[in-house]
Design an enzyme around this catalytic site. Sequence first.
Site, PDB file in Angstrom:
ATOM      1  N   GLU A 144      33.455  39.144  64.306  1.00 52.59           N
ATOM      2  CA  GLU A 144      32.836  38.568  65.513  1.00 52.59           C
ATOM      3  C   GLU A 144      33.786  37.595  66.205  1.00 52.59           C
ATOM      4  O   GLU A 144      33.895  37.568  67.437  1.00 52.59           O
ATOM      5  CB  GLU A 144      31.529  37.851  65.117  1.00 52.59           C
ATOM      6  N   GLY A 195      36.411  38.960  68.957  1.00 54.78           N
ATOM      7  CA  GLY A 195      35.928  39.183  70.327  1.00 54.78           C
ATOM      8  C   GLY A 195      35.698  37.869  71.048  1.00 54.78           C
ATOM      9  O   GLY A 195      36.032  37.704  72.231  1.00 54.78           O
ATOM     10  N   GLU A 196      35.153  36.920  70.314  1.00 53.89           N
ATOM     11  CA  GLU A 196      34.879  35.587  70.877  1.00 53.89           C
ATOM     12  C   GLU A 196      36.176  34.913  71.336  1.00 53.89           C
ATOM     13  O   GLU A 196      36.244  34.318  72.413  1.00 53.89           O
ATOM     14  CB  GLU A 196      34.195  34.760  69.781  1.00 53.89           C
ATOM     15  N   ARG A 197      37.211  35.046  70.522  1.00 49.40           N
ATOM     16  CA  ARG A 197      38.490  34.394  70.862  1.00 49.40           C
ATOM     17  C   ARG A 197      39.143  35.035  72.082  1.00 49.40           C
ATOM     18  O   ARG A 197      39.710  34.343  72.929  1.00 49.40           O
ATOM     19  CB  ARG A 197      39.437  34.460  69.647  1.00 49.40           C
TER      20      ARG A 197
END
Length: 396
Positions: free
Chosen positions: A255, A258-260
């Site tokens: 997860e 994608g967040e980064r």
Amino acid sequence: MATPDVIKPDHGSARRHFIFTDEHEQLRESIHRFVVAELQPHAEEWEETTFPDSVFARMGELGFLGLDKPVEYGGQGGDYYCSLVLAEELAHAHCGGLVMGVAVHTDMGMPPILAFGTEEQKQQWVAPAIRGEKILCLGITEPDAGSDVAGIKTRAVHDPAAGEYVINGSKTYITNGHRADVIVLVTKTDPDAGYDGFTLFLVPMDAPGVVREKRLRKLGMHASDTALLAFQDVRVPESAVLGQVGKGFYHIMWELQGERLIGAAGAVAGAQRVFDRTLEYALERRAFGRKIGHFQVIRHKFAEMATKIETARQLVYTTAWRFANGEYPVREISMAKLHASRIAVEVADECIQIHGGAGYMQEYGIERVWRDMRLNRIGAGTDEIMLDLIGRSYGL
Ligand SMILES: Cc1cc2nc3c(=O)[nH]c(=O)nc-3n(C[C@H](O)[C@H](O)[C@H](O)COP(=O)(O)OP(=O)(O)OC[C@H]3O[C@@H](n4cnc5c(N)ncnc54)[C@H](O)[C@@H]3O)c2cc1C
């Protein structure tokens, strides 16, 4: 066609990157119109009050919360680049806290449910989240463990007789923590199993024992809500497990990638926006009989900033291309996150300098960009953690 005798530099061309199509550009325009008309005018007010939940409802109505999400849950079924377009255009809201709150919902909360959730979980949480009716948050960080995710203490204990898990612990700095309907919660289910002892849960925020303790005050991102949460004997059914029992650590590491990347795209867009505003200022503000932008020293500051922004942008786009084409480029995502976060802070700082005293004044909003951007070097993994990931990827 004959080659013209004089080939002049073309500084005015759009320079659209190859990852974007005409459809992406149309999407960009429509998001941009919405952001400028409906979000930007409230930026000052939301710095004081945090942005209202109705923003989610409105964005859901317009289809902006599920751009790259599957059609069967109400999404638009677009590619990953649509998400980048959203992150980039939201920067025009001039409201970093809002950008973060929306990104937590679309790019931190939804992806693990879509990737690891059951059909029932997707229908229960993702479909209404895409409509903007339910709000999501993600709970990794704890008062005693942030960078060291494996050091978290929140425990989920299985009670097979009741068909439930009992959760105890606390989470801190949780974006959307006050407004959210559900949290993607990282827990330890087997403290002796190392990285195989973690499990994710979907915990409704109105479950008995979930306490939204404190609204945390912070340097920037004032439009977002940031919570300290406690979980006191919270009972959830076995069906609240997200993904595989014992595989939560790997799920959440996925997860974070994608967040980064989305965070990096947002940082570049924020840097570009403050650059553009400062360029306007430098072409208006006069000193010693000339526009300040015409001093060579100032011109070179812009040249340095533009070069930094462009390198970060290229890194983000190329990495996004690899990510969207099935690779799992953790090293490059870490580089993109590190570099974009750093240059965004450097650019915001230089823009304060170019504004002089005005840059230090709240009414110009430039100092706010710096305060908001400063989070990028900490949130979703600090600079130091990114450097360590990159270094380790070479076997060091
Ligand atoms: C406004 C805001 C919103 C946030 N939103 C969320 C959210 O929605 N959900 C969530 O779960 N978390 C959220 N976070 C938490 C954020 O991800 C963490 O703050 C971040 O990961 C750093 O953890 P920490 O604060 O515990 O710092 P620490 O881990 O205590 O680090 C302190 C310092 O030590 C350094 N350090 C630590 N380990 C190493 C190492 N191995 N090598 C070198 N240096 C090291 C760090 O880089 C840092 O400089 C948010 C934070 C903020 C400030």
